[in-house]
Every structure is written in structure tokens, then in C-alpha cells.
Design an enzyme around this catalytic site. Structure first.
Site, PDB file in Angstrom:
ATOM      1  N   ASN A 125       0.056  13.459   0.003  1.00  0.00           N
ATOM      2  CA  ASN A 125      -0.939  12.516   0.662  1.00  0.00           C
ATOM      3  C   ASN A 125      -1.129  11.525   1.754  1.00  0.00           C
ATOM      4  OD1 ASN A 125      -2.314   9.942  -0.999  1.00  0.00           O
ATOM      5  ND2 ASN A 125      -4.401  11.975  -1.384  1.00  0.00           N
ATOM      6  N   LYS A 148       5.100  -6.860  -5.935  1.00  0.00           N
ATOM      7  CA  LYS A 148       3.308  -5.722  -4.962  1.00  0.00           C
ATOM      8  C   LYS A 148       1.600  -6.554  -5.537  1.00  0.00           C
ATOM      9  CE  LYS A 148       3.835  -1.643  -4.060  1.00  0.00           C
ATOM     10  NZ  LYS A 148       3.933  -0.139  -3.917  1.00  0.00           N
ATOM     11  N   SER A 208      -6.417   1.180  -6.871  1.00  0.00           N
ATOM     12  CA  SER A 208      -6.541   1.465  -8.470  1.00  0.00           C
ATOM     13  C   SER A 208      -7.009   0.554  -9.368  1.00  0.00           C
ATOM     14  CB  SER A 208      -5.072   2.116  -8.856  1.00  0.00           C
ATOM     15  OG  SER A 208      -5.013   3.534  -8.581  1.00  0.00           O
ATOM     16  N   THR A 265      -3.519   4.877  -0.471  1.00  0.00           N
ATOM     17  CA  THR A 265      -2.749   4.725  -0.275  1.00  0.00           C
ATOM     18  C   THR A 265      -2.617   4.578   1.355  1.00  0.00           C
ATOM     19  OG1 THR A 265      -1.812   5.077  -1.576  1.00  0.00           O
ATOM     20  CG2 THR A 265      -0.429   4.503  -0.494  1.00  0.00           C
ATOM     21  N   LYS A 321       1.755  -2.159 -14.668  1.00  0.00           N
ATOM     22  CA  LYS A 321       1.000  -0.842 -13.963  1.00  0.00           C
ATOM     23  C   LYS A 321       2.041   0.206 -12.983  1.00  0.00           C
ATOM     24  CE  LYS A 321      -3.057   1.335 -11.807  1.00  0.00           C
ATOM     25  NZ  LYS A 321      -2.111   2.318 -12.106  1.00  0.00           N
ATOM     26  N   LYS A 330       6.582   1.730 -13.548  1.00  0.00           N
ATOM     27  CA  LYS A 330       6.895   2.679 -13.240  1.00  0.00           C
ATOM     28  C   LYS A 330       7.050   4.014 -14.405  1.00  0.00           C
ATOM     29  CE  LYS A 330       6.161   4.355  -8.612  1.00  0.00           C
ATOM     30  NZ  LYS A 330       5.707   4.278  -7.855  1.00  0.00           N
TER      31      LYS A 330
END
Length: 411
Positions: free
Chosen positions: A216, A90, A344, A185, A66, A102
Site C-alpha cells: 500500500n 509520531k 486516520s 501514508t 491510536k 499498537k
């Protein structure tokens, strides 16, 4: 120190604390797969231009990989490698069943039209569609990308594999996105801040905050802190910086930014140098922008008592040592900004179920996950007599190492 060197350093420190086998340590450090593709598109004027795209898939011991896709002119292989590895730790820290990945394309999105961005996204998806998917590697938005970008990826991917909403997260609501994802987030940063301050017998409403970055993450963190009575005394982004010792009216600042595209000329505060925000007088500093902003040159001048790492890798290891000597408490990025990947995960679960959650349920579950993760980090700190960064790294690395061994990695 670049992001990859710093991330590897923190991993190796955690590995030593956990006394991992040297072969297992090496196995956990090396990415599963690195992908580099050339994306050639016609610009609106007909000129052909090429951009380099990357996808690094770091580890899948705990589940499908992810990670976000960023569009930024400074994207390179080292940065994407570091961020993929950080995602592995994470997702393990907040205990969601993912590994880390990523992606990125080296481009300046502000210099591209909507049509050019769509063509670039579709070409990148065409080059990588057989290596991503709901059970393999699930992209999400990151710097320079958004829900619309995910909509284009989903559509292009579906041309090859059929309707697959769980392939990407951070999608528009109308395409299967989750309520609460846009704020996730920033909201997770606030939940993490509350958990840390409670540990020190303090509350958001009694603290002053300086926030670097008003995209954001930074804008949502600022808005939610303001709603809870916290005093945001300084905000900066690439367009400028604003300070007000009495507290900035965040909704008014957001309206001004939406209307003008800039923080400049905001009537509710005084202009200041954006470079000075990191050393501004405040209780809590929240860097929400690029990595490496706190370094040995400026760490000694930081006046905040707490730093919440809403950005990825905002603090260099040299700065960590200086801040530790000053008694500054740093809440590490692999926990503090994990709200986005947590929601997510909730979006992915909803897509798999074919059932949408109410926003209240999303936020309630996010708070539960962030609170539980903080308690687990504190337990690791006590077990290994280490700071919060090593508490988080040992928690994440230990979970991935256990999963790797249970799967039979030496077979």
C-alpha cells in the site's frame, strides 16, 4: 539492535537533550498497559488452531491511544512495544490529539482463508473490546490487515457497545471510512519528501528514486512520485525487483502486479536482486517494508543522498551513524510515515461530526499538517543543534512530557 532497544535508545537521547527529570523519563518509557490474548479458531477443515494476539497501549497523556493492528508471523511483544512507543511520539510530532498504541497477531495471513481471517479478527476483538474504543484506543490497519479487517472489528465491537464508527479508522468508505485514507501514508511520504527536498533547494522532478516495498505505502508513493515527474529507477517487494535507469512506468508496473501477483517478468525493466535495492544508484531511497533493513553491514554501501523512512524503524542506530558520516540525510519514520495516522485522525473527526469531507479537503489538510510538522522539526534541530531524527524525537517527546506534567502526573 531490535526495534525496542533502538526506539528506547532514541527516546533516551531525546530525553537527555531536553534535560527531562529522571522520574518523568521513566514514566514516559513504561507502557500504560500490555495485553496478551490467546485466539483459538476453527480452521475451514474443522481443526482448532491458536494464535497469540498483542495490544500495547503506551501513553494517553495527549488523548485516546491510536495504532495499527498487524498480522505477521514475526509479531512479538518487543516489536509491538516499540511500535506503540513510536506511535506516541509520531502523533505528537504531527500534533494530533492522540497517544500511542499498537497491536498484532502472530500469524501468516497468506496461509489463512478469508473466513479464517474473519474468525480470527472477531475472536481478537471479543478478547479486547472492553479495552478499545473511540475515547480509549482506536485501532487501524497495518501490515497484513486492511479496510475489511477494520470492518470486522467494527461489527464485532458494535455487538457489545452499539454502533460506534469512530472506534476504528481505515474502514471501508461504506462503513464510515474517509476518502483519501487508502493513499494517506504514501501521500504523506511524498509531502514529507517535497518538504525535505525544498529545504535542500531540490525538486521531485529532478531526482531519481528507489523504493523498497510495493504494498500500500510503496505503491502509492511510487505512483504519486511518478505523477510529479520523479524518476523511479528501482522497485522491489517480496516477489522480486525491477530496475530501469530511464524510469519505470509505475501505472504499468501496478497493472502487472495486480494481474500476476508478482513483480517478476515485467517487460518495462530488468530483473535485479531485491537485496541490492537498498544500495542501488539513486538520489532518494524510500524503504517501505520491514524494520531494520539498513544496518551496519549495508549502510556503508548506500548510494542515495536522501533516505525517507516510509517503514517503521528501517534504520538501525549503527546504520544511522554510518549514514551520518557519509553525509546522507535521513528523514525519520516518526515524521515521514505519519500521513496514515493523520488521515486516520481526520476520519475519526468525521465520524464524531457525522459529516464526511471531500477528498480534496482531506489531501489539503494532510499537506498542511505535514508541512507544519516539518517546520517544527527544523526549529527543534536548530534549537538543539541536532539531526532530523533527534529533531523529531525531541519535538514529540517534549509535547508528551508537557502534557504529562500539565495533567499532574505526580499527584
Amino acid at each position: 539492535m531490535n526495534a525496542l532497544a533502538a526506539t528506547n535508545r532514541n527516546f533516551r537521547l531525546a530525553s537527555r537533550i531536553l534535560n527531562l527529570d529522571s522520574k518523568l523519563e521513566k514514566s514516559l518509557l513504561i507502557p500504560l498497559r500490555e495485553i496478551k490474548v490467546e485466539c483459538t479458531i476453527p480452521k475451514d477443515d474443522g481443526e482448532l488452531v491458536s494464535y497469540v494476539g498483542f495490544r500495547v497501549q503506551h501513553d494517553n497523556a495527549r488523548g485516546p491511544m491510536k495504532g495499527g493492528i498487524r498480522y505477521h508471523h514475526e509479531v512479538d511483544s518487543d516489536e509491538v512495544n516499540a511500535l506503540a512507543q513510536l506511535m506516541t511520539w509520531k502523533t505528537a510530532v504531527v500534533d494530533i490529539p492522540y497517544g500511542g498504541a499498537k497491536g498484532g497477531i502472530g500469524c501468516s495471513p497468506k496461509d489463512l482463508s478469508i473466513g479464517e481471517l474473519e474468525r480470527l479478527t472477531r475472536v481478537f476483538t471479543q478478547k479486547t473490546h472492553d479495552l478499545i474504543g473511540a475515547q480509549t484506543d482506536i485501532p487501524a490497519p497495518d501490515m497484513g490487515t486492511n479496510a475489511q479487517t477494520m470492518g470486522w472489528i467494527l461489527d464485532e465491537y458494535s455487538k457489545f457497545h452499539g454502533h460506534s464508527p469512530a472506534t476504528v479508522t481505515g474502514k471501508p468508505i461504506d462503513l464510515g471510512g474517509s476518502l483519501g485514507r487508502d493513499a494517506a501514508t504514501g501521500r504523506g511520504v511524498v509531502y514529507a519528501t517535497q518538504a525535505l527536498l525544498k529545504e535542500h533547494k531540490k525538486r521531485i522532478e529532478d531526482m531519481t528514486f528507489a523504493i523498497q516495498g510495493f504494498g500500500n505505502v510503496g505503491s502509492w508513493a511510487a505512483r504519486l512520485i511518478h505523477e510529479r515527474g520523479g524518476k523511479v529507477v528501482a522497485v522491489s517487494d517480496t516477489t522480486g525487483a525491477v530496475t530501469n535507469p530511464e524510469g519505470i512506468d509505475i501505472p504499468a508496473l501496478q497493472w502487472h502486479k495486480d494481474e500476476t501477483g508478482s513483480l517478476e517478468n515485467f517487460s518495462g525493466g530488468d530483473a535485479m536482486s531485491a537485496e541490492n535495492l537498498l544500495v542501488h544508484d539513486c538520489d532518494v531511497l524510500i524503504p517501505c517494508a520491514l524494520g531494520g533493513v539498513l544496518n551496519r553491514e549495508n549502510a556503508g554501501d548506500v548510494r542515495a543522498k536522501f533516505i525517507i523512512e516510509a517503514a517503521n524503524h528501517p534504520t538501525d542506530p549503527e546504520a544511522d551513524e554510518i549514514l551520518s558520516e557519509k553525509g546522507v540525510v535521513v528523514l525519520p519514520d516518526i515524521y515521514a510515515n505519519a500521513g496514515g495516522v493523520t488521515v486516520s485522525y481526520f476520519e475519526w473527526v468525521q465520524n464524531k461530526q457525522g459529516f464526511a469531507w471531500a477528498e480534496e479537503q482531506v489531501n489539503k489538510e494532510l499537506k498542511r499538517y505535514m508541512k507544519r510538522a516539518f517546520n517544527n522539526i527544523k526549529n527543534m534541530c536548530q534549537t538543539h543543534n541536532c539531526d532530523l531524527r533527534m529533531g523529531a524525537f525531541t519535538l514529540g517527546v517534549n509535547r508528551v512530557a508537557r502534557a504529562t506534567m500539565l495533567r499532574g502526573w505526580e499527584a
